[in-house]
Design a protein around this motif. Structure first.
Motif, PDB file in Angstrom:
ATOM      1  N   ILE A   1      27.236   6.935  43.231  1.00 14.99           N
ATOM      2  CA  ILE A   1      28.223   7.960  43.800  1.00 14.99           C
ATOM      3  C   ILE A   1      28.001   8.899  43.581  1.00 14.99           C
ATOM      4  O   ILE A   1      28.303   9.968  42.299  1.00 14.99           O
TER       5      ILE A   1
ATOM      6  N   LYS B   1      37.164   6.433  43.447  1.00 20.50           N
ATOM      7  CA  LYS B   1      36.723   5.204  43.777  1.00 20.50           C
ATOM      8  C   LYS B   1      36.373   3.817  43.115  1.00 20.50           C
ATOM      9  O   LYS B   1      36.367   4.664  41.198  1.00 20.50           O
TER      10      LYS B   1
ATOM     11  N   ASN C   1      22.987   1.595  47.556  1.00 21.85           N
ATOM     12  CA  ASN C   1      23.993   1.836  48.721  1.00 21.85           C
ATOM     13  C   ASN C   1      24.336   3.188  47.444  1.00 21.85           C
ATOM     14  O   ASN C   1      24.791   3.803  46.850  1.00 21.85           O
TER      15      ASN C   1
ATOM     16  N   ASP D   1      26.690   6.972  48.004  1.00 21.77           N
ATOM     17  CA  ASP D   1      27.621   6.950  48.737  1.00 21.77           C
ATOM     18  C   ASP D   1      27.839   8.881  49.200  1.00 21.77           C
ATOM     19  O   ASP D   1      27.112   9.228  48.715  1.00 21.77           O
TER      20      ASP D   1
END
Length: 245
Positions: free
Chosen positions: A105, A159, A146, A148
Protein backbone atom coordinates in the motif's frame (compact mmCIF):
# COMPACT_ATOMS: atom_id res chain seq x y z
CA UNK A 1 10.99 -22.77 -19.76
CA UNK A 2 9.77 -19.23 -20.52
CA UNK A 3 7.05 -17.95 -18.18
CA UNK A 4 4.32 -15.39 -18.86
CA UNK A 5 1.30 -14.05 -17.01
CA UNK A 6 -2.25 -14.05 -18.31
CA UNK A 7 -5.50 -12.55 -17.10
CA UNK A 8 -7.85 -15.43 -16.16
CA UNK A 9 -10.78 -13.40 -17.48
CA UNK A 10 -9.37 -13.74 -21.03
CA UNK A 11 -9.59 -17.51 -20.90
CA UNK A 12 -12.10 -19.25 -23.15
CA UNK A 13 -11.94 -22.97 -22.54
CA UNK A 14 -8.36 -23.97 -23.23
CA UNK A 15 -7.62 -20.82 -25.23
CA UNK A 16 -6.05 -17.67 -23.75
CA UNK A 17 -5.18 -14.32 -25.28
CA UNK A 18 -2.12 -12.68 -23.74
CA UNK A 19 -1.77 -8.97 -23.08
CA UNK A 20 -0.14 -6.80 -25.72
CA UNK A 21 2.92 -6.38 -23.49
CA UNK A 22 3.44 -10.11 -22.99
CA UNK A 23 2.65 -10.72 -26.67
CA UNK A 24 5.26 -8.17 -27.72
CA UNK A 25 7.84 -9.86 -25.51
CA UNK A 26 7.05 -13.24 -27.04
CA UNK A 27 7.01 -12.17 -30.69
CA UNK A 28 9.43 -9.24 -30.88
CA UNK A 29 11.98 -9.89 -28.12
CA UNK A 30 12.12 -13.67 -27.80
CA UNK A 31 10.87 -14.36 -31.35
CA UNK A 32 8.95 -17.43 -30.27
CA UNK A 33 6.79 -19.13 -32.88
CA UNK A 34 3.59 -21.16 -33.23
CA UNK A 35 4.12 -24.56 -31.62
CA UNK A 36 6.66 -23.37 -29.05
CA UNK A 37 5.98 -24.47 -25.47
CA UNK A 38 5.74 -21.95 -22.63
CA UNK A 39 4.47 -21.79 -19.06
CA UNK A 40 1.61 -19.50 -18.09
CA UNK A 41 0.89 -18.06 -14.64
CA UNK A 42 -2.61 -16.85 -13.78
CA UNK A 43 -1.47 -14.66 -10.88
CA UNK A 44 -3.71 -16.62 -8.51
CA UNK A 45 -1.25 -19.41 -7.79
CA UNK A 46 -1.77 -21.59 -10.88
CA UNK A 47 0.89 -22.51 -13.44
CA UNK A 48 -0.05 -24.09 -16.77
CA UNK A 49 1.82 -25.84 -19.55
CA UNK A 50 0.86 -24.14 -22.82
CA UNK A 51 1.66 -24.03 -26.53
CA UNK A 52 1.63 -20.93 -28.73
CA UNK A 53 -1.30 -21.22 -31.16
CA UNK A 54 -1.12 -17.87 -32.97
CA UNK A 55 1.34 -14.97 -33.04
CA UNK A 56 0.15 -11.42 -33.61
CA UNK A 57 -0.53 -8.22 -31.76
CA UNK A 58 -2.05 -10.45 -29.11
CA UNK A 59 -0.57 -13.92 -28.90
CA UNK A 60 -3.06 -16.75 -28.49
CA UNK A 61 -2.05 -19.88 -26.61
CA UNK A 62 -3.53 -23.30 -25.96
CA UNK A 63 -3.49 -24.53 -22.36
CA UNK A 64 -2.39 -28.14 -22.08
CA UNK A 65 -2.93 -28.55 -18.36
CA UNK A 66 -2.31 -27.30 -14.85
CA UNK A 67 1.17 -28.30 -13.70
CA UNK A 68 1.41 -26.57 -10.31
CA UNK A 69 -0.75 -24.82 -7.76
CA UNK A 70 0.91 -22.63 -5.14
CA UNK A 71 -0.54 -23.14 -1.70
CA UNK A 72 -0.87 -20.19 0.64
CA UNK A 73 2.46 -19.66 2.39
CA UNK A 74 2.03 -18.70 6.02
CA UNK A 75 0.35 -15.57 7.32
CA UNK A 76 -0.67 -12.70 5.03
CA UNK A 77 1.76 -9.79 5.33
CA UNK A 78 0.93 -6.32 4.03
CA UNK A 79 3.36 -3.41 3.77
CA UNK A 80 2.29 0.22 4.00
CA UNK A 81 5.12 2.16 2.34
CA UNK A 82 5.69 5.91 2.18
CA UNK A 83 6.66 6.88 -1.38
CA UNK A 84 10.44 6.84 -1.87
CA UNK A 85 12.43 8.77 -4.44
CA UNK A 86 13.38 7.38 -7.83
CA UNK A 87 14.47 3.78 -8.09
CA UNK A 88 14.30 3.20 -4.32
CA UNK A 89 10.58 2.50 -4.61
CA UNK A 90 11.24 0.12 -7.51
CA UNK A 91 13.65 -1.77 -5.26
CA UNK A 92 11.06 -2.02 -2.48
CA UNK A 93 8.45 -3.41 -4.88
CA UNK A 94 10.89 -5.97 -6.27
CA UNK A 95 12.19 -7.15 -2.90
CA UNK A 96 8.76 -7.25 -1.24
CA UNK A 97 7.62 -9.49 -4.09
CA UNK A 98 10.63 -11.78 -3.67
CA UNK A 99 10.08 -11.93 0.10
CA UNK A 100 6.47 -13.06 -0.26
CA UNK A 101 4.61 -9.90 0.78
CA UNK A 102 0.87 -10.24 0.15
CA UNK A 103 0.16 -6.63 -0.72
CA UNK A 104 1.82 -3.22 -0.90
CA UNK A 105 0.00 0.00 0.00
CA UNK A 106 2.01 3.03 -1.21
CA UNK A 107 1.09 6.36 0.38
CA UNK A 108 2.02 10.02 0.21
CA UNK A 109 2.78 11.46 3.66
CA UNK A 110 3.96 14.88 4.80
CA UNK A 111 7.66 14.09 4.47
CA UNK A 112 7.56 12.41 1.07
CA UNK A 113 9.78 14.28 -1.37
CA UNK A 114 7.87 15.79 -4.29
CA UNK A 115 4.21 15.60 -5.20
CA UNK A 116 2.58 13.25 -7.66
CA UNK A 117 -0.17 14.32 -10.02
CA UNK A 118 -2.77 11.86 -11.31
CA UNK A 119 -0.82 11.11 -14.49
CA UNK A 120 2.43 10.38 -12.66
CA UNK A 121 0.62 8.28 -10.08
CA UNK A 122 -0.90 6.13 -12.83
CA UNK A 123 2.44 5.70 -14.61
CA UNK A 124 4.25 4.79 -11.42
CA UNK A 125 1.59 2.27 -10.48
CA UNK A 126 1.85 0.63 -13.92
CA UNK A 127 5.64 0.53 -13.56
CA UNK A 128 5.44 -1.07 -10.11
CA UNK A 129 3.03 -3.69 -11.42
CA UNK A 130 5.48 -4.56 -14.22
CA UNK A 131 8.32 -4.81 -11.70
CA UNK A 132 6.20 -7.04 -9.47
CA UNK A 133 5.33 -9.38 -12.34
CA UNK A 134 8.97 -9.57 -13.46
CA UNK A 135 10.04 -10.38 -9.90
CA UNK A 136 7.41 -13.14 -9.68
CA UNK A 137 8.80 -14.75 -12.83
CA UNK A 138 12.39 -14.47 -11.63
CA UNK A 139 11.83 -15.88 -8.14
CA UNK A 140 9.28 -18.51 -9.31
CA UNK A 141 6.47 -16.97 -7.26
CA UNK A 142 3.14 -18.07 -8.73
CA UNK A 143 0.88 -15.63 -6.91
CA UNK A 144 1.29 -11.95 -7.74
CA UNK A 145 1.75 -9.23 -5.15
CA UNK A 146 -1.21 -6.85 -4.91
CA UNK A 147 -0.10 -3.24 -5.33
CA UNK A 148 -2.66 -0.56 -4.44
CA UNK A 149 -2.87 2.83 -6.11
CA UNK A 150 -1.04 5.59 -4.27
CA UNK A 151 -3.14 6.91 -1.37
CA UNK A 152 -2.91 9.89 0.94
CA UNK A 153 -1.72 9.12 4.45
CA UNK A 154 -5.25 9.43 5.81
CA UNK A 155 -6.60 7.11 3.11
CA UNK A 156 -3.83 4.59 3.81
CA UNK A 157 -4.65 4.56 7.53
CA UNK A 158 -8.25 3.75 6.66
CA UNK A 159 -7.34 0.63 4.69
CA UNK A 160 -8.14 -2.59 6.59
CA UNK A 161 -8.79 -0.47 9.68
CA UNK A 162 -11.88 -2.54 10.53
CA UNK A 163 -9.94 -5.82 10.66
CA UNK A 164 -9.17 -6.56 14.30
CA UNK A 165 -7.16 -9.70 13.47
CA UNK A 166 -4.20 -7.78 12.00
CA UNK A 167 -1.09 -7.08 14.06
CA UNK A 168 -0.11 -3.53 13.06
CA UNK A 169 3.52 -2.44 13.47
CA UNK A 170 4.77 1.04 12.56
CA UNK A 171 8.54 1.37 12.31
CA UNK A 172 9.62 4.72 13.73
CA UNK A 173 13.17 5.92 14.26
CA UNK A 174 12.13 7.92 17.34
CA UNK A 175 10.72 4.88 19.15
CA UNK A 176 13.18 4.29 22.02
CA UNK A 177 11.27 1.84 24.21
CA UNK A 178 9.88 -0.98 22.07
CA UNK A 179 12.15 -2.96 19.74
CA UNK A 180 10.86 -5.40 17.15
CA UNK A 181 12.31 -8.22 19.26
CA UNK A 182 9.93 -7.19 22.07
CA UNK A 183 6.84 -8.02 20.00
CA UNK A 184 6.21 -11.55 21.15
CA UNK A 185 2.92 -12.24 19.37
CA UNK A 186 4.12 -12.08 15.76
CA UNK A 187 4.01 -15.85 15.42
CA UNK A 188 0.48 -15.99 16.85
CA UNK A 189 -0.98 -13.22 14.68
CA UNK A 190 -3.51 -14.17 11.98
CA UNK A 191 -2.06 -11.52 9.65
CA UNK A 192 0.48 -8.73 9.90
CA UNK A 193 0.75 -5.16 8.63
CA UNK A 194 3.99 -3.17 8.56
CA UNK A 195 4.15 0.58 8.00
CA UNK A 196 7.34 2.33 6.98
CA UNK A 197 7.82 5.96 6.09
CA UNK A 198 9.67 7.82 3.36
CA UNK A 199 13.26 9.07 3.61
CA UNK A 200 12.22 11.77 6.10
CA UNK A 201 10.28 9.38 8.31
CA UNK A 202 6.99 10.17 10.06
CA UNK A 203 5.95 13.32 11.84
CA UNK A 204 4.84 13.08 15.46
CA UNK A 205 1.30 13.95 14.37
CA UNK A 206 1.22 11.10 11.84
CA UNK A 207 2.44 8.61 14.43
CA UNK A 208 -0.27 9.80 16.82
CA UNK A 209 -2.96 9.27 14.18
CA UNK A 210 -1.71 5.74 13.52
CA UNK A 211 -1.60 4.86 17.21
CA UNK A 212 -5.24 5.84 17.59
CA UNK A 213 -6.07 3.19 14.98
CA UNK A 214 -4.14 0.41 16.69
CA UNK A 215 -0.68 0.73 15.15
CA UNK A 216 2.16 -0.13 17.57
CA UNK A 217 5.40 1.79 17.13
CA UNK A 218 8.59 -0.28 17.09
CA UNK A 219 12.28 0.25 16.44
CA UNK A 220 14.66 -1.75 14.25
CA UNK A 221 17.60 -0.79 16.46
CA UNK A 222 20.24 1.91 16.77
CA UNK A 223 21.67 1.71 13.25
CA UNK A 224 20.63 4.39 10.78
CA UNK A 225 19.28 2.62 7.71
CA UNK A 226 18.36 3.91 4.29
CA UNK A 227 14.60 3.89 3.82
CA UNK A 228 14.60 1.01 1.33
CA UNK A 229 17.02 -0.99 3.52
CA UNK A 230 14.73 -0.51 6.53
CA UNK A 231 11.76 -1.93 4.60
CA UNK A 232 13.66 -4.94 3.30
CA UNK A 233 15.11 -5.61 6.76
CA UNK A 234 11.75 -5.27 8.52
CA UNK A 235 9.97 -7.56 6.05
CA UNK A 236 12.73 -10.19 6.20
CA UNK A 237 12.81 -10.29 10.01
CA UNK A 238 9.02 -10.34 10.40
CA UNK A 239 8.59 -13.06 7.79
CA UNK A 240 11.06 -15.20 9.73
CA UNK A 241 9.44 -14.51 13.11
CA UNK A 242 6.00 -15.21 11.64
CA UNK A 243 7.13 -18.57 10.29
CA UNK A 244 6.63 -17.51 6.67
CA UNK A 245 9.74 -19.30 5.41
Amino acid sequence: MRRFFFDPSTRSGDRVQLSEEESRHISKVLRLKVGDSIELLDGLGGMYQAVIAAVGRQVEVHLEGLVAREAGVGKPLWVWQGILKGEKMDTVVQKCTELGVTGLIPFQSSRCQGKLDASRVRKKHERWQRIGLAACKQCLRLQTINIDMVATYAEALGKRSDDDTILRLLFWEEEKTTHLRDIGDINQADSIALMLGPEGGFSTEEVGQARLLGWRTVSLGERILRAETATISAVSIVQFLAGNV
